[in-house]
Design a protein around this motif. Structure first.
Motif, PDB file in Angstrom:
ATOM      1  N   GLN A 193       0.860  -1.171   0.000  1.00  0.00           N
ATOM      2  CA  GLN A 193       0.000   0.000   0.000  1.00  0.00           C
ATOM      3  C   GLN A 193       0.893   1.215   0.000  1.00  0.00           C
ATOM      4  OE1 GLN A 193      -0.945   1.201   4.419  1.00  0.00           O
ATOM      5  NE2 GLN A 193      -1.843  -0.810   4.049  1.00  0.00           N
ATOM      6  N   PRO A 194       0.366   2.380  -0.382  1.00  0.00           N
ATOM      7  CA  PRO A 194       1.212   3.583  -0.372  1.00  0.00           C
ATOM      8  C   PRO A 194       1.657   3.940   1.043  1.00  0.00           C
ATOM      9  CG  PRO A 194      -0.863   3.956  -1.556  1.00  0.00           C
ATOM     10  CD  PRO A 194      -0.995   2.652  -0.850  1.00  0.00           C
ATOM     11  N   THR A 195       2.831   4.497   1.130  1.00  0.00           N
ATOM     12  CA  THR A 195       3.318   5.071   2.381  1.00  0.00           C
ATOM     13  C   THR A 195       3.073   6.573   2.335  1.00  0.00           C
ATOM     14  OG1 THR A 195       5.038   3.391   2.622  1.00  0.00           O
ATOM     15  CG2 THR A 195       5.359   5.461   3.812  1.00  0.00           C
ATOM     16  N   PHE A 196       2.434   7.104   3.348  1.00  0.00           N
ATOM     17  CA  PHE A 196       2.190   8.542   3.417  1.00  0.00           C
ATOM     18  C   PHE A 196       3.325   9.193   4.213  1.00  0.00           C
ATOM     19  CE2 PHE A 196      -2.659   9.089   2.592  1.00  0.00           C
ATOM     20  CZ  PHE A 196      -2.539   8.352   1.414  1.00  0.00           C
ATOM     21  N   VAL A 197       3.987  10.131   3.586  1.00  0.00           N
ATOM     22  CA  VAL A 197       5.163  10.773   4.175  1.00  0.00           C
ATOM     23  C   VAL A 197       4.823  12.227   4.504  1.00  0.00           C
ATOM     24  CG1 VAL A 197       7.600  11.334   3.864  1.00  0.00           C
ATOM     25  CG2 VAL A 197       6.646   9.271   2.783  1.00  0.00           C
TER      26      VAL A 197
ATOM     27  N   GLN B 127      -3.381   4.851 -10.133  1.00  0.00           N
ATOM     28  CA  GLN B 127      -2.025   4.480 -10.540  1.00  0.00           C
ATOM     29  C   GLN B 127      -1.290   3.766  -9.404  1.00  0.00           C
ATOM     30  OE1 GLN B 127      -0.474   8.313 -11.702  1.00  0.00           O
ATOM     31  NE2 GLN B 127      -1.162   8.086 -13.814  1.00  0.00           N
ATOM     32  N   ALA B 128      -1.470   4.275  -8.177  1.00  0.00           N
ATOM     33  CA  ALA B 128      -0.803   3.655  -7.029  1.00  0.00           C
ATOM     34  C   ALA B 128      -1.232   2.210  -6.856  1.00  0.00           C
ATOM     35  CB  ALA B 128      -1.110   4.453  -5.764  1.00  0.00           C
ATOM     36  N   ARG B 129      -2.497   1.964  -7.083  1.00  0.00           N
ATOM     37  CA  ARG B 129      -2.992   0.587  -6.963  1.00  0.00           C
ATOM     38  C   ARG B 129      -2.293  -0.316  -7.968  1.00  0.00           C
ATOM     39  NH1 ARG B 129      -9.196  -1.533  -8.107  1.00  0.00           N
ATOM     40  NH2 ARG B 129      -8.846  -3.681  -7.517  1.00  0.00           N
ATOM     41  N   ALA B 130      -2.147   0.179  -9.197  1.00  0.00           N
ATOM     42  CA  ALA B 130      -1.489  -0.628 -10.233  1.00  0.00           C
ATOM     43  C   ALA B 130      -0.020  -0.854  -9.889  1.00  0.00           C
ATOM     44  CB  ALA B 130      -1.621   0.069 -11.584  1.00  0.00           C
ATOM     45  N   PHE B 131       0.659   0.190  -9.404  1.00  0.00           N
ATOM     46  CA  PHE B 131       2.066   0.041  -9.024  1.00  0.00           C
ATOM     47  C   PHE B 131       2.223  -0.971  -7.894  1.00  0.00           C
ATOM     48  CE2 PHE B 131       2.594   4.690 -10.443  1.00  0.00           C
ATOM     49  CZ  PHE B 131       2.983   4.316 -11.709  1.00  0.00           C
ATOM     50  N   CYS B 132       1.381  -0.840  -6.877  1.00  0.00           N
ATOM     51  CA  CYS B 132       1.474  -1.747  -5.733  1.00  0.00           C
ATOM     52  C   CYS B 132       1.190  -3.189  -6.139  1.00  0.00           C
ATOM     53  CB  CYS B 132       0.500  -1.305  -4.631  1.00  0.00           C
ATOM     54  SG  CYS B 132       1.001   0.204  -3.771  1.00  0.00           S
TER      55      CYS B 132
ATOM     56  N   THR C  83       9.796   3.399  -5.278  1.00  0.00           N
ATOM     57  CA  THR C  83      10.032   3.404  -6.723  1.00  0.00           C
ATOM     58  C   THR C  83       9.162   4.411  -7.465  1.00  0.00           C
ATOM     59  OG1 THR C  83       8.447   1.596  -6.974  1.00  0.00           O
ATOM     60  CG2 THR C  83      10.765   0.998  -6.760  1.00  0.00           C
ATOM     61  N   TYR C  84       8.081   4.871  -6.814  1.00  0.00           N
ATOM     62  CA  TYR C  84       7.243   5.913  -7.439  1.00  0.00           C
ATOM     63  C   TYR C  84       6.717   6.820  -6.337  1.00  0.00           C
ATOM     64  CZ  TYR C  84       4.513   8.074 -11.141  1.00  0.00           C
ATOM     65  OH  TYR C  84       4.045   8.962 -12.074  1.00  0.00           O
ATOM     66  N   VAL C  85       6.854   8.133  -6.563  1.00  0.00           N
ATOM     67  CA  VAL C  85       6.514   9.112  -5.530  1.00  0.00           C
ATOM     68  C   VAL C  85       5.554  10.151  -6.089  1.00  0.00           C
ATOM     69  CG1 VAL C  85       7.406  10.864  -3.947  1.00  0.00           C
ATOM     70  CG2 VAL C  85       8.755   8.793  -4.423  1.00  0.00           C
TER      71      VAL C  85
ATOM     72  N   LEU D  61      -5.164   2.461   5.589  1.00  0.00           N
ATOM     73  CA  LEU D  61      -3.740   2.719   5.393  1.00  0.00           C
ATOM     74  C   LEU D  61      -3.049   2.809   6.750  1.00  0.00           C
ATOM     75  CD1 LEU D  61      -4.100   5.424   2.618  1.00  0.00           C
ATOM     76  CD2 LEU D  61      -3.076   3.178   2.297  1.00  0.00           C
ATOM     77  N   ASP D  62      -1.893   2.192   6.878  1.00  0.00           N
ATOM     78  CA  ASP D  62      -1.230   2.224   8.191  1.00  0.00           C
ATOM     79  C   ASP D  62       0.275   2.427   8.097  1.00  0.00           C
ATOM     80  OD1 ASP D  62      -0.337  -0.225   7.269  1.00  0.00           O
ATOM     81  OD2 ASP D  62      -1.514  -1.416   8.681  1.00  0.00           O
ATOM     82  N   ARG D  63       0.748   2.962   6.978  1.00  0.00           N
ATOM     83  CA  ARG D  63       2.189   3.156   6.804  1.00  0.00           C
ATOM     84  C   ARG D  63       2.490   4.648   6.686  1.00  0.00           C
ATOM     85  NH1 ARG D  63       3.134  -2.105   2.844  1.00  0.00           N
ATOM     86  NH2 ARG D  63       2.039  -3.514   4.258  1.00  0.00           N
ATOM     87  N   MET D  64       2.938   5.214   7.790  1.00  0.00           N
ATOM     88  CA  MET D  64       3.262   6.638   7.865  1.00  0.00           C
ATOM     89  C   MET D  64       4.747   6.825   8.132  1.00  0.00           C
ATOM     90  SD  MET D  64       1.952   9.478  10.673  1.00  0.00           S
ATOM     91  CE  MET D  64       0.350   9.825   9.963  1.00  0.00           C
ATOM     92  N   ARG D  65       5.299   7.832   7.481  1.00  0.00           N
ATOM     93  CA  ARG D  65       6.670   8.239   7.773  1.00  0.00           C
ATOM     94  C   ARG D  65       6.678   9.746   8.038  1.00  0.00           C
ATOM     95  NH1 ARG D  65      10.126   4.705   3.243  1.00  0.00           N
ATOM     96  NH2 ARG D  65       9.497   2.666   4.080  1.00  0.00           N
ATOM     97  N   LEU D  66       7.518  10.160   8.947  1.00  0.00           N
ATOM     98  CA  LEU D  66       7.624  11.565   9.319  1.00  0.00           C
ATOM     99  C   LEU D  66       9.029  12.057   9.010  1.00  0.00           C
ATOM    100  CD1 LEU D  66       5.940  11.289  12.837  1.00  0.00           C
ATOM    101  CD2 LEU D  66       4.833  11.970  10.697  1.00  0.00           C
ATOM    102  N   VAL D  67       9.084  13.225   8.377  1.00  0.00           N
ATOM    103  CA  VAL D  67      10.373  13.841   8.086  1.00  0.00           C
ATOM    104  C   VAL D  67      10.539  15.064   8.969  1.00  0.00           C
ATOM    105  CG1 VAL D  67      11.792  14.988   6.347  1.00  0.00           C
ATOM    106  CG2 VAL D  67      10.373  13.020   5.704  1.00  0.00           C
ATOM    107  N   SER D  68      11.450  14.978   9.904  1.00  0.00           N
ATOM    108  CA  SER D  68      11.836  16.105  10.758  1.00  0.00           C
ATOM    109  C   SER D  68      10.644  16.865  11.328  1.00  0.00           C
ATOM    110  CB  SER D  68      12.723  17.058   9.937  1.00  0.00           C
ATOM    111  OG  SER D  68      13.329  18.015  10.770  1.00  0.00           O
ATOM    112  N   PRO D  69       9.781  16.205  12.115  1.00  0.00           N
ATOM    113  CA  PRO D  69       8.639  16.924  12.708  1.00  0.00           C
ATOM    114  C   PRO D  69       9.130  18.069  13.600  1.00  0.00           C
ATOM    115  CG  PRO D  69       8.908  14.743  13.687  1.00  0.00           C
ATOM    116  CD  PRO D  69       9.836  14.799  12.535  1.00  0.00           C
ATOM    117  N   ARG D  70       8.506  19.226  13.466  1.00  0.00           N
ATOM    118  CA  ARG D  70       8.977  20.436  14.142  1.00  0.00           C
ATOM    119  C   ARG D  70       9.103  20.280  15.658  1.00  0.00           C
ATOM    120  NH1 ARG D  70       5.033  25.489  14.350  1.00  0.00           N
ATOM    121  NH2 ARG D  70       4.106  24.062  15.882  1.00  0.00           N
ATOM    122  N   ASP D  71       8.103  19.659  16.275  1.00  0.00           N
ATOM    123  CA  ASP D  71       8.073  19.566  17.737  1.00  0.00           C
ATOM    124  C   ASP D  71       8.640  18.262  18.268  1.00  0.00           C
ATOM    125  OD1 ASP D  71       6.928  22.064  17.758  1.00  0.00           O
ATOM    126  OD2 ASP D  71       4.877  21.291  17.759  1.00  0.00           O
TER     127      ASP D  71
END
Length: 249
Positions: free
Chosen positions: A8-12, A104-109, A79-81, A34-44
């Protein structure tokens, strides 16, 4: 041997500023599977108790969220963003709606590819350096005079489209609430009952129009989504009206 979980897609979430929005985004994701989350440098920093409070039952998603210092690190295995943005950035890229993106994400996955969706910080959204890492841009068709979406709203819209593409949602259905649909025979008997009583009451007048009136009445019954209980109610109504008439006579 345990079955491998479907991709499934990862939400960043890139540099999110408020823990409340991270929690609301987690809740929206889990609402739609959906249960795949990534965090980039959260402010707090992370973990954030305000995120947990707003997640409202989606805390496990936050517990499993990956935390990265850079967007490049968060996307290293993808591989696709897709990148979400409401503004033109002067970059040559495909621009798709959330619906098309998740199709498209469904097809990629399905082909085993890892897909990510980037969401920018609340104040100004993704920077061009972030968007340059994406293969395509997701643009929500919002009011151009007020195009800014809350982070959690954007996550919810995208997650909803993923669910719609993958869960086979039925556009419309009838909730029977424990009742059974009436059979064609039961509807036919109901139509005959009314036709007989209305004929006795002189309803089909003049005689030259009677066939057309009877046909229209039959067609009316067939268009109604009647349950067996409905049929009994209609029979009962007519019987009571006839009894009342006979008592008056």
């Amino acid at each position: 041997m345990p079955m491998e979980e479907p991709l499934q897609p990862t939400f960043v979430l890139v540099r999110p500023q408020m823990g409340e929005n991270i929690g609301a985004a987690a809740r929206a994701m889990l609402n739609f599977g959906l249960d795949r989350m990534r965090l980039v440098s959260p402010r707090d920093g992370w973990p954030n108790p305000r995120a947990v409070a707003l997640a409202s039952g989606a805390g496990r998603l936050l517990d499993d969220a990956g935390v990265f210092e850079t967007a490049a690190g968060a996307l290293s295995d993808c591989t696709y963003v897709f990148a979400t943005t409401a503004r033109g950035r002067g970059l040559t890229k495909p621009i798709v709606t959330p619906e098309r993106a998740m199709e498209q994400a469904r097809a990629f996955c399905a082909r085993g590819q890892r897909v990510a969706v980037l969401f920018g910080p609340e104040r100004a959204g993704l920077e061009n350096d972030d968007i340059a890492r994406a293969n395509a841009i997701i643009s929500v068709p919002v009011n151009p005079e007020f195009a800014s979406l809350n982070l959690a709203q954007c996550v919810l819209l995208t997650a909803y489209e993923w669910r719609r593409q993958t869960a086979g949602a039925v556009p419309e259905r009838m909730e029977m609430a424990g009742a059974d649909a009436a059979t064609a025979l039961e509807v036919e008997k109901l139509a005959e009952h009314y036709e007989t009583r209305l004929d006795e009451a002189g309803f089909f007048f003049p005689e030259s129009k009677a066939p057309g009136m009877k046909l229209a009445l039959r067609n009316l019954w067939s268009r109604l989504p009647l349950t067996r209980s409905d049929v009994q109610v209609f029979h009962g109504l007519l019987r009571q009206l006839v009894r009342h008439r006979d008592r008056q006579d």
